[in-house]
Motif scaffolding. Structure first.
Motif, PDB file in Angstrom:
ATOM      1  N   TYR A 234       0.860  -1.193   0.000  1.00 11.32           N
ATOM      2  CA  TYR A 234       0.000   0.000   0.000  1.00 11.32           C
ATOM      3  C   TYR A 234       0.889   1.233   0.000  1.00 11.32           C
ATOM      4  CZ  TYR A 234      -4.100   2.918   0.944  1.00 11.32           C
ATOM      5  OH  TYR A 234      -5.108   3.853   0.853  1.00 11.32           O
ATOM      6  N   LEU A 255      -1.050   9.208  12.345  1.00 11.54           N
ATOM      7  CA  LEU A 255      -0.531   8.282  11.339  1.00 11.54           C
ATOM      8  C   LEU A 255      -0.847   6.843  11.729  1.00 11.54           C
ATOM      9  CD1 LEU A 255       1.100   7.959   8.720  1.00 11.54           C
ATOM     10  CD2 LEU A 255       3.157   7.816  10.135  1.00 11.54           C
ATOM     11  N   GLU A 256      -0.710   6.539  12.999  1.00 13.32           N
ATOM     12  CA  GLU A 256      -1.027   5.191  13.475  1.00 13.32           C
ATOM     13  C   GLU A 256      -2.504   4.871  13.278  1.00 13.32           C
ATOM     14  OE1 GLU A 256       0.062   2.451  17.366  1.00 13.32           O
ATOM     15  OE2 GLU A 256      -0.173   4.617  17.609  1.00 13.32           O
ATOM     16  N   LEU A 259      -2.715   3.882   9.544  1.00 14.16           N
ATOM     17  CA  LEU A 259      -1.983   2.710   9.077  1.00 14.16           C
ATOM     18  C   LEU A 259      -2.411   1.413   9.754  1.00 14.16           C
ATOM     19  CD1 LEU A 259       1.624   4.172   8.784  1.00 14.16           C
ATOM     20  CD2 LEU A 259      -0.167   4.046   7.036  1.00 14.16           C
ATOM     21  N   THR A 260      -2.720   1.463  11.039  1.00  8.73           N
ATOM     22  CA  THR A 260      -3.074   0.234  11.754  1.00  8.73           C
ATOM     23  C   THR A 260      -4.302  -0.446  11.155  1.00  8.73           C
ATOM     24  OG1 THR A 260      -2.062   1.005  13.803  1.00  8.73           O
ATOM     25  CG2 THR A 260      -3.708  -0.745  13.988  1.00  8.73           C
ATOM     26  N   VAL A 263      -3.264  -2.226   7.905  1.00 12.06           N
ATOM     27  CA  VAL A 263      -2.514  -3.449   8.165  1.00 12.06           C
ATOM     28  C   VAL A 263      -3.445  -4.541   8.678  1.00 12.06           C
ATOM     29  CG1 VAL A 263      -0.715  -4.479   9.607  1.00 12.06           C
ATOM     30  CG2 VAL A 263      -0.331  -2.252   8.513  1.00 12.06           C
ATOM     31  N   LEU A 270       4.162  -1.496   3.547  1.00 14.89           N
ATOM     32  CA  LEU A 270       3.757  -0.109   3.378  1.00 14.89           C
ATOM     33  C   LEU A 270       4.836   0.658   2.626  1.00 14.89           C
ATOM     34  CD1 LEU A 270       2.171   0.354   6.874  1.00 14.89           C
ATOM     35  CD2 LEU A 270       0.967   0.774   4.721  1.00 14.89           C
ATOM     36  N   PRO A 272       5.560   4.402   2.049  1.00 13.78           N
ATOM     37  CA  PRO A 272       5.336   5.837   2.238  1.00 13.78           C
ATOM     38  C   PRO A 272       6.127   6.651   1.216  1.00 13.78           C
ATOM     39  CG  PRO A 272       6.792   4.978   3.942  1.00 13.78           C
ATOM     40  CD  PRO A 272       6.337   3.801   3.148  1.00 13.78           C
ATOM     41  N   THR A 298       6.705   4.788   9.913  1.00 15.78           N
ATOM     42  CA  THR A 298       5.760   3.771   9.444  1.00 15.78           C
ATOM     43  C   THR A 298       6.118   2.402   9.994  1.00 15.78           C
ATOM     44  OG1 THR A 298       5.283   5.016   7.419  1.00 15.78           O
ATOM     45  CG2 THR A 298       4.869   2.637   7.373  1.00 15.78           C
ATOM     46  N   THR A 302       3.836   0.283  12.877  1.00 24.16           N
ATOM     47  CA  THR A 302       3.091  -0.885  12.391  1.00 24.16           C
ATOM     48  C   THR A 302       3.838  -2.195  12.539  1.00 24.16           C
ATOM     49  OG1 THR A 302       3.923  -0.727  10.127  1.00 24.16           O
ATOM     50  CG2 THR A 302       1.949   0.574  10.690  1.00 24.16           C
ATOM     51  N   THR A 306       8.690  -2.039   5.263  1.00 22.24           N
ATOM     52  CA  THR A 306       8.455  -0.698   4.737  1.00 22.24           C
ATOM     53  C   THR A 306       9.412  -0.404   3.589  1.00 22.24           C
ATOM     54  OG1 THR A 306       7.726   0.056   6.920  1.00 22.24           O
ATOM     55  CG2 THR A 306       8.386   1.744   5.357  1.00 22.24           C
TER      56      THR A 306
END
Length: 384
Positions: A234, A255-256, A259-260, A263, A270, A272, A298, A302, A306
């Protein structure tokens, strides 16, 4: 004949040895940590990638790239994008073209995934592909805040979801090794995340958890369709096209919250997207946290693999890459290696440097960095 690219070469630059370690995650089995970043080209007439496109990607695989992420390819929605020359992940002709691309990359020992793309409001007011179809987005709001096109009705989101799933299934059937979802740069999935372009009041807008709802549903539906071992990457970003100060998350906590759920829905890796991989993501954080890049944050938040990206190997940021003064010289990788050894990322995506020099990775591996070909805007104008 498969290229012999996994040989350990005696004169490899010791500073970058670690970047040539193999990487494996689910359906992705890579010979090193280098990926080719997705870069729009528009060389597929009627959306069909031809032999020249297959040769283009094969050259990068032969040049040592571990993972190739293709240019954005339209999902089967009539308003997916503005250009008829962008490849598509539907129709028998387009899929046969992609099958040829996959076979060519595999023949060189490479791994390849397509980037699934819907441009949303960025399709514009006067698209050349399906011009009679109106541009549709979460709220009918352009990146600059003006009105453009129309908003998706809630009932239409199921059909839109099915288009994402169909493209992912097509990718698996063609023989791709995984997929990447383009959720960055102000395109459709990113438009759901950004509060400027998503003012919906139907449960898909408003709060941050509501804004992430549709991207999460896309990931979840694709995961159910392709099975547990087919890798889903992603791509996301803070910045948008011509909106470099835009942010979907103002703090690590926000951000968490984005993203969480992605996931949990099934994202494996991920990606970014940043313009400069070395820039800090949240400068107000104390100590080393204030120097940590978006890829580092990131991975910390997570725990999943990354990909870092952003002007790797070049001395000028890509905002000038499409103008007459966009030429860049080769640059060192000391900061990149430092980030990798700090555990800030697992893979590194290289963009313009691989446009200008298909052998960029191989030259790095064999200590021939003095032979790297600098990026020139002329490289974007020809098949190379």
């Amino acid at each position: 004949m498969t290229a012999e690219l996994d040989i350990v070469v005696a004169d490899t630059d010791p500073k970058t040895d670690s970047l040539f370690e193999p990487f494996a995650h689910k359906s992705l089995k890579l010979r090193n940590r280098f990926a080719m970043a997705p870069m729009t080209r528009g060389f597929s007439p009627n959306g069909i990638p031809g032999e020249d496109v297959a040769a283009y990607y094969r050259r990068r695989a032969a040049g040592g790239v571990g993972l190739i992420i293709t240019e954005g390819t339209y999902i089967p929605d009539p308003a997916a994008g503005p250009m008829p020359s962008v490849p598509r992940l539907y129709s028998s002709e387009s899929l046969e073209g992609w099958r040829r691309v996959v076979d060519e990359v595999h023949a060189e020992g490479g791994v390849i995934i397509p980037q699934l793309w819907h441009t949303g409001v960025e399709r514009g007011e006067r698209p050349r592909f399906n011009p009679d179809v109106p541009t549709v987005s979460p709220s009918g709001i352009a990146l600059d805040g003006s009105t453009l096109g129309r908003a998706f009705e809630t009932a239409e989101l199921d059909t839109l979801l099915e288009a994402w799933v169909a493209a992912a299934v097509n990718a698996k059937d063609v023989g791709f090794d995984g997929i990447e979802l383009h959720g960055a740069h102000g395109y459709l999935l990113d438009e759901f995340l950004w509060d400027r372009t998503n003012v919906r009041d139907d449960g898909y807008g408003g709060s941050l958890p509501a804004r992430v709802r549709f991207p999460v549903e896309v990931v979840s539906a694709i995961r159910a369709a392709v099975g547990p071992e087919f890798a889903i990457v992603y791509r996301f970003s803070q910045w948008k096209s011509n909106q470099y100060d835009a942010r979907i998350a103002n703090t690590p906590t926000e951000l968490e919250q984005i993203l969480t759920p992605l996931v949990d829905a099934g994202v494996d890796i991920l990606h970014p997207s940043t313009r400069r991989h070395w820039e800090p993501a949240f400068e107000d954080e104390p100590g080393r946290d204030g120097t940590l890049g978006l890829a580092g944050w990131t991975k910390r938040l997570t725990g999943v693999p990354t990909i870092t990206v952003g002007s790797v190997g070049l001395d000028r940021v890509f905002t000038t890459a499409f103008t007459d003064d966009g030429d860049s010289r080769a640059a060192g990788l000391e900061e990149l290696v430092r980030q990798y050894e700090n555990g800030d990322f697992d893979l590194v995506a290289v963009g313009r440097a691989l446009i200008s020099d298909p052998q960029w990775v191989r030259k790095l591996q064999t200590g021939r960095t003095d032979e790297h070909i600098p990026f020139s805007t002329e490289h974007r104008k020809v098949l190379h």
